[in-house]
Each structure stands twice: as structure tokens, then as C-alpha cells.
Design an enzyme around this catalytic site. Structure first.
Site: not given
Length: 310
Positions: A250-251
Site C-alpha cells: 500500500g505504501d
């Protein structure tokens, strides 16, 4: 310049055990140690994609020094504030038949140390990008990211927020450039079960109506949906591959989106690059590289990327 903020970074210790037996002595088959924290992950992937940035946050003790050292070895620039008491937390992940995680608490951040952070943020200038990523210690107010945004209002920064719950809700009225909830987080925010793309779009629009400029919703292996400020909805499937490690994906999507937008100022390109960066990290034990992302983007050209009017 791009800045990331990780309030509560970590040293992530990953150990592999063939057959974990609770209450017994277990022998690992492999260990890995990485600097951790959502903002730090964003910084690493941005650097891998060719975008210089500076990682901000708080570190403490010998573990904090190791986080700083590891980032330097990866080619990343950091300007952390040294906390006087405690140590940067150690997060332990045991990979066996199942995955067991134990996350540390981290040091106590004082008001004096917060003022040092604010002084650093006061140096940012118009056109800079500030990425606020991850949760914060329980001792800090859930208004922290909103407070930072209020302080930076006059600077005309592009601010990206990747957080959950009240920490995210509280920033919406400050009009962040981008927020990135995933499907599960969106369900928690509105206490609903989302069964279709249309459901996800509906509640994503609600976040935009409250104040977010762009809402990027991660759908894991199903891709991502972008509700953009250009009054269009963008959706793309994700490239196919073998899931190795979802931590940091997600990052990586945030980093890929920001990099893609800076390259083109085109939301469709930014979405594709975000999805491919997230997927590249998910398909590897390490965070995405430029080569891996570009390879997936070539494959993704055959997938449907469409947009439609609101």
C-alpha cells in the site's frame, strides 16, 4: 521536494520458522531486518523510482540509529528528530505456517520534540509534497495530521495522507491532495459492507465530498479505484503475479502514484504506476524497484483502464 513523515518508525525483524511450536525453543531458517514504517517505505520506493525525497520523523536509541543507517545504505536522505528517552520500536514478524506479528510501542514524544518537528515543517515551501503516512502513538492526539495541515495551510503544499480512522477523517476538511484508504478501511469508516465497485465508488465519493481532492482506494489483487479531482472515475485491474509479501504494498502504491503524477500530471498514468508499484512490492521480498514497476506497466497495457464521468 518530497517529504515523508513517519511519526513512529520501526526496525522490522522478520524470522522464518518451518514449524512454529508455542512454548518451545524454535530455530529460524532465515532472518531479515528492514527499516519500517509507512512513510519510510514510501521514501524507499520513491528513491527506487528515481525521485529524491527526505524522510522526517522521530527516532530513539540504538534501534533508531539502525533505522537511520539502513536508510542511508539504501540511498535515502533522512532528517529525523532524536528523542531523548526510549528506543525506536522493534516489530517482530514470525513467518511459519501462519504469520505472527508483535509490534513494539515506540518512544514517548514530548511537546518539545514536537516543536522541533514543526520547525522543520515550517521550512517547506510552495510546491513541496508532504506525505503523512501511518498511525501514531496512542499518547498523541488523533488531530495530529490535521494540526500539521492547518499549520501548513499558507504554504500551498500538496499533502498526501495514508492513515485510518479518526486520523484520516480529521484531515478531510483541510483538503488533502490525496488519501488512500483500502476497501477494508473504507468499510470501517462508514460501518458498511462493500460488495461492488459501485458501492466502493459511492463511499469514496463521500470522502471527496467532505474535502479530499483525490481518493485512491486500494482493492488488493483486484486493482484500485481513483476518484479524481478532474471529475472522473478511473479504475484499473492489477497485474497478475505471485504474492510474496503484502507488507509495504500500500505504501508502494502511494509512492508510485505520486511519482506517476509528477512525471505526467495525468491521473490515469499515476494510477497505473501506483498499482504497478504496489504489485511489484507484493511480488517480492523487498520493496519495488523502477525496473520491476516498468515491467509490470508494460504488462498492464493489455488490461482495461477506463474512466467515466461522475
Amino acid at each position: 521536494m518530497i517529504y515523508t513523515l513517519t511519526v513512529n518508525p520501526s526496525l522490522d525483524y522478520i524470522t522464518f520458522v518451518d514449524h512454529l511450536i508455542l512454548g518451545e525453543v524454535n530455530r529460524s531458517t532465515k532472518e531479515q531486518i528492514f527499516p519500517g514504517g509507512k512513510g519510510i517505505n514510501v521514501s524507499i520506493v520513491l528513491k527506487n523510482l528515481g525521485f529524491e525525497n527526505e524522510a522526517l520523523g522521530f527516532i530513539a536509541g540504538f534501534t533508531g540509529k539502525e533505522v537511520e543507517k539502513s536508510l542511508k545504505e539504501l540511498g535515502c536522505v533522512s532528517d529525523f528528530i532524536q528523542v531523548e528517552k526510549g528506543i525506536t520500536r522493534i516489530n517482530v514478524k514470525v513467518k511459519s505456517k501462519d504469520i505472527t506479528e508483535i509490534n513494539g510501542q515506540g518512544p514517548q514524544i514530548t511537546q518539545k520534540e514536537m516543536e522541533k518537528l514543526y520547525k522543520k515543517l515550517d521550512q517547506l515551501v510552495e510546491g513541496d509534497i508532504l506525505i503523512l503516512a501511518g498511525n501514531i502513538p496512542n499518547s498523541m492526539p488523533k488531530s495530529l495530521y490535521a494540526d500539521i495541515m492547518k499549520r501548513c495551510t499558507s504554504k500551498n503544499l500538496k499533502i498526501v495522507v495514508d492513515a485510518t480512522g479518526d486520523l484520516l477523517i480529521n484531515v478531510l476538511k483541510q483538503h488533502p491532495f490525496l488519501i488512500k484508504p483500502n476497501k477494508h478501511e473504507l468499510e470501517e469508516l462508514f460501518n458498511v459492507t462493500l460488495k461492488s465497485i459501485e458501492d466502493i465508488e459511492y463511499y469514496g465519493k463521500k470522502l471527496q465530498q467532505i474535502g479530499a481532492q483525490n481518493v485512491l482506494i486500494s482493492l488488493a489483487e483486484k486493482g484500485a479505484l481513483l476518484i479524481a479531482e478532474d471529475q472522473k472515475i478511473y479504475y484499473s485491474k492489477a497485474p497478475k503475479g505471485n504474492l510474496v509479501n503484502s507488507v509495504g504494498s500500500g505504501d508502494s502504491m502511494v509512492a508510485g502514484f505520486v511519482a506517476g503524477f509528477l512525471e505526467s500530471e495525468n491521473y490515469q498514468h499515476a494510477l497505473k504506476m501506483g498499482i504497478c508499484a504496489g504489485s511489484a512490492s507484493a511480488f517480492s521480498e523487498k520493496l519495488a524497484t523502477r525496473e520491476e514497476v516498468e515491467h509490470l506497466m508494460e504488462k498492464l497495457e493489455e488490461c482495461t483502464v477506463y474512466k467515466r464521468e461522475k
